[in-house]
Design a protein around this motif. Structure first.
Motif, PDB file in Angstrom:
ATOM      1  N   MET A   1      18.704  -4.134  24.917  1.00 39.47           N
ATOM      2  CA  MET A   1      18.390  -4.245  23.325  1.00 39.47           C
ATOM      3  C   MET A   1      17.643  -5.592  23.325  1.00 39.47           C
ATOM      4  N   ALA A   2      17.780  -6.525  23.813  1.00 38.23           N
ATOM      5  CA  ALA A   2      16.649  -7.832  23.792  1.00 38.23           C
ATOM      6  C   ALA A   2      15.273  -7.440  24.485  1.00 38.23           C
ATOM      7  N   ALA A   3      15.543  -6.730  25.667  1.00 37.06           N
ATOM      8  CA  ALA A   3      14.155  -6.328  26.045  1.00 37.06           C
ATOM      9  C   ALA A   3      13.300  -5.432  25.288  1.00 37.06           C
ATOM     10  N   ALA A   4      14.138  -4.442  24.346  1.00 32.07           N
ATOM     11  CA  ALA A   4      13.215  -3.714  23.581  1.00 32.07           C
ATOM     12  C   ALA A   4      12.773  -4.265  22.439  1.00 32.07           C
ATOM     13  N   VAL A   5      13.476  -5.496  21.653  1.00 34.16           N
ATOM     14  CA  VAL A   5      13.117  -6.189  20.792  1.00 34.16           C
ATOM     15  C   VAL A   5      11.994  -6.960  21.238  1.00 34.16           C
ATOM     16  N   ALA A   6      11.937  -7.696  22.311  1.00 40.12           N
ATOM     17  CA  ALA A   6      10.897  -8.525  23.039  1.00 40.12           C
ATOM     18  C   ALA A   6       9.591  -7.715  23.098  1.00 40.12           C
ATOM     19  N   ALA A   7       9.715  -6.428  23.326  1.00 42.02           N
ATOM     20  CA  ALA A   7       8.559  -5.786  23.401  1.00 42.02           C
ATOM     21  C   ALA A   7       7.897  -5.124  21.801  1.00 42.02           C
ATOM     22  N   ALA A   8       8.470  -5.557  20.955  1.00 38.86           N
ATOM     23  CA  ALA A   8       8.095  -4.849  19.695  1.00 38.86           C
ATOM     24  C   ALA A   8       7.840  -6.106  18.635  1.00 38.86           C
ATOM     25  N   SER A   9       7.025  -5.568  17.673  1.00 35.88           N
ATOM     26  CA  SER A   9       6.914  -6.660  16.647  1.00 35.88           C
ATOM     27  C   SER A   9       7.876  -6.589  15.486  1.00 35.88           C
ATOM     28  N   GLY A  10       8.254  -7.611  14.927  1.00 35.93           N
ATOM     29  CA  GLY A  10       9.323  -7.583  13.701  1.00 35.93           C
ATOM     30  C   GLY A  10       8.900  -6.566  12.733  1.00 35.93           C
ATOM     31  N   ASP A  11       7.602  -6.078  12.585  1.00 35.43           N
ATOM     32  CA  ASP A  11       7.255  -5.315  11.517  1.00 35.43           C
ATOM     33  C   ASP A  11       7.119  -3.941  11.884  1.00 35.43           C
ATOM     34  N   ASP A  12       7.366  -3.701  13.230  1.00 33.24           N
ATOM     35  CA  ASP A  12       7.571  -2.178  13.506  1.00 33.24           C
ATOM     36  C   ASP A  12       8.650  -1.395  12.988  1.00 33.24           C
ATOM     37  N   GLY A  13       8.158  -0.191  12.586  1.00 31.20           N
ATOM     38  CA  GLY A  13       9.342   0.656  12.083  1.00 31.20           C
ATOM     39  C   GLY A  13      10.157   1.241  13.067  1.00 31.20           C
ATOM     40  N   VAL A  14      11.310   1.545  12.575  1.00 35.22           N
ATOM     41  CA  VAL A  14      12.386   2.180  13.231  1.00 35.22           C
ATOM     42  C   VAL A  14      12.667   3.438  12.905  1.00 35.22           C
ATOM     43  N   PRO A  15      12.134   4.583  13.513  1.00 34.88           N
ATOM     44  CA  PRO A  15      12.124   5.827  13.289  1.00 34.88           C
ATOM     45  C   PRO A  15      13.591   6.639  12.912  1.00 34.88           C
ATOM     46  N   SER A  16      14.657   5.962  13.910  1.00 34.56           N
ATOM     47  CA  SER A  16      15.959   6.640  13.398  1.00 34.56           C
ATOM     48  C   SER A  16      16.535   6.011  12.273  1.00 34.56           C
ATOM     49  N   CYS A  17      16.175   4.592  11.619  1.00 38.67           N
ATOM     50  CA  CYS A  17      16.595   4.217  10.558  1.00 38.67           C
ATOM     51  C   CYS A  17      15.258   3.622   9.755  1.00 38.67           C
ATOM     52  N   PRO A  18      14.979   4.949   9.100  1.00 36.25           N
ATOM     53  CA  PRO A  18      13.455   4.986   8.508  1.00 36.25           C
ATOM     54  C   PRO A  18      13.303   3.686   7.554  1.00 36.25           C
TER      55      PRO A  18
END
Length: 240
Positions: A1-18
């Motif tokens: 989870m931490a690694a995935a968040v670190a690779a993303a931007s806080g503004d990135d959308g979450v497709p499975s939670c639209p």
């Protein structure tokens, strides 16, 4: 989870939670970890009727999302490890003990939201793998604990049945779906009754698809496919 968040931007959308961004996802999971810790570490016996912002106090800056998530996660894990086996606190799902319920629920809460974070920056084929036994436990929590609750939307009149079978483990579930709700019987597939519809897939695929994180085309379906369509229509797990 931490690694995935670190690779993303806080503004990135979450497709499975639209309706969510990665920021919203981390706020939710970090808040839930701290909320669960309040029950376990505080042996809270009554429902804690608060919003997550009341639990966390203040949301972190985007630069601190990963460290804030880690702090909440490790606080929860430490509370679970330190809790006595006979912990007495409020619960909301059946389990052998309150400690077992909170450990299981938070394991799958974290696992499914880890998938959400990965889907924000990867495609469906790049989701980190799950141990089959862990995945089957997550299937059991959904089918045996969540769906039989009165608030479940899964109903059928006339009644029907759905059998869910792990292709890689000796595990299965028979769902009797009626006008009043669902009765789930777990067991070895060779000991479960036949059903109007059966779906079969490896445990990890069942886990992700039944929790609405993978398309249902991973299922091998036999029998009346209308039963599966009913399930997918009524059991569509999202957060908002």
């Amino acid at each position: 989870m931490a690694a995935a968040v670190a690779a993303a931007s806080g503004d990135d959308g979450v497709p499975s939670c639209p309706e969510w961004t990665v920021r919203d996802l981390v706020h939710h999971l970090g808040g839930v970890h701290r909320w669960a810790t309040g029950y376990v570490a505080g042996a809270r016996r009554t429902q804690w009727d608060v919003d997550l912002i009341d639990v966390v106090g203040a949301w972190p800056d985007d630069r601190d999302l990963v460290s804030w998530f880690r702090a909440g996660y490790h606080g929860l894990a430490g509370a679970l490890e330190a809790a006595p086996a006979d912990l007495d606190c409020w619960t909301f799902l059946p389990a052998p003990s309150p400690l077992a319920m909170w450990a299981r629920r938070q394991a799958h809460e974290t696992a499914i939201h880890r998938v959400d974070a990965e889907l924000a920056t990867r495609d469906d084929a790049s989701i980190s793998p799950f141990d089959p036994h862990f995945a089957a436990d997550g299937v059991d929590e959904l089918l045996s604990c969540f769906l039989p609750r009165p608030r479940s939307r899964l109903r059928s009149d006339p009644p029907t049945t759905l059998r869910v079978t792990c292709a890689d483990l000796d595990a299965g579930w028979l769902l009797q779906i009626g006008a009043e709700g669902v009765v789930t019987t777990p067991g070895r597939p060779d000991r479960l009754a036949e059903a109007a519809c059966e779906i079969r897939a490896p445990a990890a695929d069942l886990y992700l698809a039944l929790w609405s994180r993978r398309p249902s085309d991973v299922f091998v379906v036999s029998g009346d496919e209308r039963v599966l369509r009913l399930f997918l229509e009524k059991v569509n797990i999202r957060w908002a």
